[in-house]
Write an enzyme that holds these catalytic residues in place. Structure first.
Site, short mmCIF file in Angstrom:
data_model
loop_
_atom_site.label_atom_id
_atom_site.label_comp_id
_atom_site.label_asym_id
_atom_site.label_seq_id
_atom_site.Cartn_x
_atom_site.Cartn_y
_atom_site.Cartn_z
N LEU A 1 0.81 -1.22 0.00
CA LEU A 1 0.00 0.00 0.00
C LEU A 1 0.84 1.27 0.00
CD1 LEU A 1 -2.89 -0.97 2.45
CD2 LEU A 1 -2.83 -1.13 -0.04
N LYS A 2 2.15 1.13 0.09
CA LYS A 2 3.03 2.30 -0.01
C LYS A 2 3.44 2.59 -1.45
CE LYS A 2 4.93 1.76 4.65
NZ LYS A 2 6.15 1.56 5.48
N ARG B 1 -2.82 3.71 13.72
CA ARG B 1 -3.06 4.92 14.48
C ARG B 1 -3.70 5.97 13.56
NH1 ARG B 1 2.00 6.71 18.20
NH2 ARG B 1 3.20 4.86 17.64
N ARG C 1 -2.21 9.49 5.36
CA ARG C 1 -0.89 9.68 4.76
C ARG C 1 -0.67 8.77 3.56
NH1 ARG C 1 0.47 10.35 10.25
NH2 ARG C 1 1.24 8.20 10.47
N GLY D 1 -0.23 2.35 22.50
CA GLY D 1 -0.73 1.67 23.69
C GLY D 1 -0.98 0.21 23.44
N HIS D 2 -1.17 -0.51 24.53
CA HIS D 2 -1.55 -1.92 24.48
C HIS D 2 -2.64 -2.16 25.52
CE1 HIS D 2 1.29 -3.42 21.54
NE2 HIS D 2 2.28 -2.78 22.15
N ILE E 1 -2.87 -3.38 28.45
CA ILE E 1 -2.62 -2.95 29.82
C ILE E 1 -2.79 -1.44 29.99
CG2 ILE E 1 -0.12 -2.68 29.48
CD1 ILE E 1 0.27 -3.79 32.30
N ASN E 2 -2.44 -0.68 28.95
CA ASN E 2 -2.57 0.78 29.02
C ASN E 2 -4.02 1.22 29.00
OD1 ASN E 2 0.02 0.36 26.79
ND2 ASN E 2 0.41 1.21 28.80
N TYR E 3 -4.84 0.57 28.17
CA TYR E 3 -6.25 0.94 28.08
C TYR E 3 -6.98 0.57 29.37
CZ TYR E 3 -4.50 0.54 23.32
OH TYR E 3 -3.71 0.62 22.20
N ASP F 1 -8.54 -5.49 24.16
CA ASP F 1 -8.42 -5.89 22.76
C ASP F 1 -9.68 -6.57 22.24
OD1 ASP F 1 -5.88 -4.91 22.81
OD2 ASP F 1 -4.86 -6.82 22.53
#
Length: 379
Positions: free
Chosen positions: A71-72, A95, A101, A135-136, A138-140, A166
């Site tokens: 896709l680039k 993200r 982009r 994030g992963h 644990i962060n959420y 997740d």
């Protein structure tokens, strides 16, 4: 099947997105994994492996096809846009800003296909000051306040053994959001953007704890929440042989049955006793439970309705008669591995049930076939 003739382009990797698209694939959607030609889905490379890919990848990517596109590159983008024109759903988990982009964001894609349902699964959603933070799971859980409640009183927070954010906060809401958008499209003919934040999803799970704070500004400490250490009637106790017995005797009838079974009728009035009394009760029940083995306690409770169950290992769970009766572990045939076992779908439909129809694809396995079907000449 319910989602027959629904084409899903899945750009996601690892766990939340692939779990979401697996649910759709199990019920008939044609899920096309769009993978980078060199690396593919990162989950392919985890250990342990079955054949060339990880056990995790095999489990999450059944019933799907793999098509490699860069896709680039301009050619890859052009091919993707042609595929999008004939698709119903795009799912991605980059993200915010990554697809823009690449020139493949929702605004660009809906010009190609106004009926497209575009679902973005991210940690924090498309808006807000954290939108671009990494994030992963644990962060959420941490930001949601859930991790702060997990664990024993005065102990450190305990990380759950499965990925709540997740799957519960991301994959399931994403699948539901996609289905809702497809239903709305039946009326309007137009697609829409489905913005899934795993943090949002976890917060929505806090139904037994957060409403109390929102209405009365009451804060519950770790180990004091009613269903997380605050009630002796809802706890795990260790048996004489080092095994564990879980007790969920929340209702008075179950609590009474439990108390009579352990020969402590004096405990019956204490179901909703104050917190300090609950700790004393927990200690005394633990002392009683430690006098017998797990097998002995299961024999005592075999004909008693008290919501008492053994804490099973994976080996025991997969051989449990209830799990077998529900078909939650299925044996499927694989072209190179022979018979393999997979986790089945938890959604049971009486008329159009989900099914495991094909194994997880090898990287780029369906590229040539699919490109021909789309009428796209290989570059």
């Amino acid at each position: 099947m319910p989602l027959k003739n629904t084409r899903v382009l899945d750009l996601t990797r690892l766990l939340p997105g692939p779990y979401c698209s697996m649910l759709l694939a199990d019920f008939g959607a044609e899920v096309i994994k769009i993978e980078d030609p060199k690396m593919g889905d990162y989950a392919r490379h985890y250990e342990p492996k079955l054949d060339e890919d990880s056990t995790l990848f095999h489990s999450l990517n059944r019933n799907k096809k793999s098509v490699c596109l860069n896709l680039k590159s301009e050619d890859g983008k052009a091919d993707f846009l042609e595929i999008v024109a004939k698709a119903d759903v795009v799912v991605e988990s980059f993200r915010p800003g990554v697809m823009e982009r690449l020139g493949l964001d929702y605004e660009k894609l809906k010009n190609v296909n106004p009926g497209l349902v575009y679902c973005a699964i991210t940690g924090y959603g498309q808006t807000g000051p954290y939108a671009n933070k990494p994030g992963h799971d644990i962060n959420y859980l941490s930001y949601a306040g859930l991790l702060n409640l997990m664990g024993e009183k005065e102990g450190r927070p305990v990380i759950p053994a499965t990925q709540i954010a997740d799957i519960g906060g991301g994959a399931f809401p994403a699948a539901l959001g996609i289905l809702l958008a497809l239903m709305e499209r039946e009326k309007s003919g137009e697609g829409q953007f489905v913005d899934i934040s795993m943090l949002d999803g976890v917060i929505s799970w806090l139904q037994t704890a957060l409403p109390n704070y929102l209405s009365h500004n009451t804060t519950v400490n770790r180990g004091e929440q009613m269903l997380a250490g605050g009630l002796a009637a809802y706890a795990v106790y260790e048996t004489k042989d080092g095994r564990f017995l879980s007790v969920g005797a929340l209702e008075p009838k179950f609590w009474e049955a439990f108390c009579l079974a352990i020969e402590r009728s004096d405990f019956i009035p204490l179901l909703e006793a104050p917190l300090q009394e609950q700790y004393r009760l927990n200690y005394e029940i633990q002392t009683i439970i430690s006098e017998k083995t797990l097998s002995e306690w299961l024999s005592i409770f075999s004909d008693i309705e008290a919501c008492v169950t053994p804490v099973l290992s994976f080996e025991e769970m997969t051989e449990d008669p209830q799990v077998i009766a529900r078909g939650m572990i299925q044996t499927v045939k694989h072209v190179t591995l022979g018979e393999t076992k997979q986790i089945s779908t938890p959604i049971k439909l009486s008329k159009t049930p989900g099914d495991i129809r094909s194994h997880a694809p090898k990287l780029g396995e369906h590229t040539t076939e699919f490109m021909k079907e789309m009428g796209i000449l290989k570059k």
